[in-house]
Design a protein around this motif. Structure first.
Motif, short mmCIF file in Angstrom:
data_model
loop_
_atom_site.label_atom_id
_atom_site.label_comp_id
_atom_site.label_asym_id
_atom_site.label_seq_id
_atom_site.Cartn_x
_atom_site.Cartn_y
_atom_site.Cartn_z
N THR A 132 1.26 -0.24 -2.90
CA THR A 132 1.50 -1.18 -3.99
C THR A 132 2.99 -1.48 -4.13
O THR A 132 3.39 -2.64 -4.29
N LEU A 135 3.97 -3.74 -1.31
CA LEU A 135 3.50 -5.10 -1.53
C LEU A 135 4.39 -5.83 -2.54
O LEU A 135 4.74 -7.00 -2.34
N GLN A 197 -4.44 -0.78 -8.97
CA GLN A 197 -3.79 -1.51 -7.90
C GLN A 197 -4.30 -2.94 -7.82
O GLN A 197 -3.52 -3.89 -7.67
N VAL A 201 -2.14 -6.39 -8.05
CA VAL A 201 -2.22 -7.39 -6.98
C VAL A 201 -2.62 -8.76 -7.54
O VAL A 201 -2.04 -9.79 -7.18
N LEU A 206 -0.51 -11.05 -4.94
CA LEU A 206 0.01 -10.37 -3.76
C LEU A 206 -1.01 -10.41 -2.63
O LEU A 206 -2.18 -10.73 -2.84
N PRO A 209 -4.64 -5.58 -0.41
CA PRO A 209 -4.45 -4.28 0.22
C PRO A 209 -5.38 -4.10 1.39
O PRO A 209 -6.39 -4.83 1.54
#
Length: 216
Positions: A132, A135, A197, A201, A206, A209
């Motif tokens: 994370t 990112l 997470q 995101v 983002l 993952p």
């Protein structure tokens, strides 16, 4: 310099210092005081008493020394308060994030998935946290620097992306408890971390993952 002027200056110094030391930002409510809070208050009280004794002596030039001491007391109060504030987050210093910096987020995510598949949930949670951070750094929302603490990352993100602050704080607390607090991590704990997470995101738009946070 007349004694009257010296005495007036000392009184002004006394009032100024009492006002600064009594400000709420430098003190906590008594109901929430910790040992560190009480130690801080005791040190400030003794410094204040010393200043008041010197300020009450009067005489030519005494106000100059009192003024200098007042500046020192205020400076010590500010430094001590700022240092103490780092301890108030769970009454401990925010841990330094260990491990390499600049590692691609995908590498952290791949490692996290491998640990999770093998039942190593503590290691998986750590890797998801690091994924994370990577990112966020890749998106320009964090600066990943060796030696930074979890609290510093959280504070930087709170400024850069307030909508992700709460979720990232939750993920950070899970990571700290697992990795530094040596807490036993279950599959449910890991899932809580994955949910946090995912929220970060989504807030930051983002890149997904690895494995979509282990869901896919």
């Amino acid at each position: 310099m007349t004694p009257l002027l010296a005495q007036a200056s000392a009184e002004e110094v006394r009032r100024a210092v009492e006002e600064v030391l009594g400000r709420p930002e430098y003190r906590q409510a008594a109901s929430g005081d910790s040992l560190l809070d009480r130690l801080f208050d005791a040190v400030m009280e003794q410094l204040g008493r010393l200043l008041l004794r010197l300020a009450g002596q009067g005489g030519d030039g005494s106000w100059v020394g009192s003024l200098v001491l007042a500046v020192l007391v205020v400076a010590i109060a500010v430094v001590a308060w700022r240092t103490l504030s780092r301890f108030r987050r769970g009454h401990t210093v925010d841990p330094v994030v260990d491990g390499p910096t600049g590692r691609p987020a995908r590498d952290w995510g791949t490692e996290a998935a491998e640990h999770a598949a093998a039942g190593r949930y503590r290691d998986a949670l750590r890797c998801r946290y690091r994924e994370t951070v990577a990112l966020l750094a890749g998106a320009g929302l964090l600066e990943e620097i060796p030696g930074r603490t979890t609290g510093e990352y959280a504070a930087e993100l709170a400024d850069a992306l307030p909508s992700a602050g709460s979720a990232f704080d939750g993920l950070t607390r899970l990571f700290e408890a697992a990795w530094y607090g040596r807490r036993t991590v279950t599959a449910e704990d890991l899932q809580e971390g994955l949910d946090a997470q995912a929220a970060v995101v989504a807030a930051g738009s983002l890149a997904a993952p690895v494995g979509d946070g282990g869901r896919g």
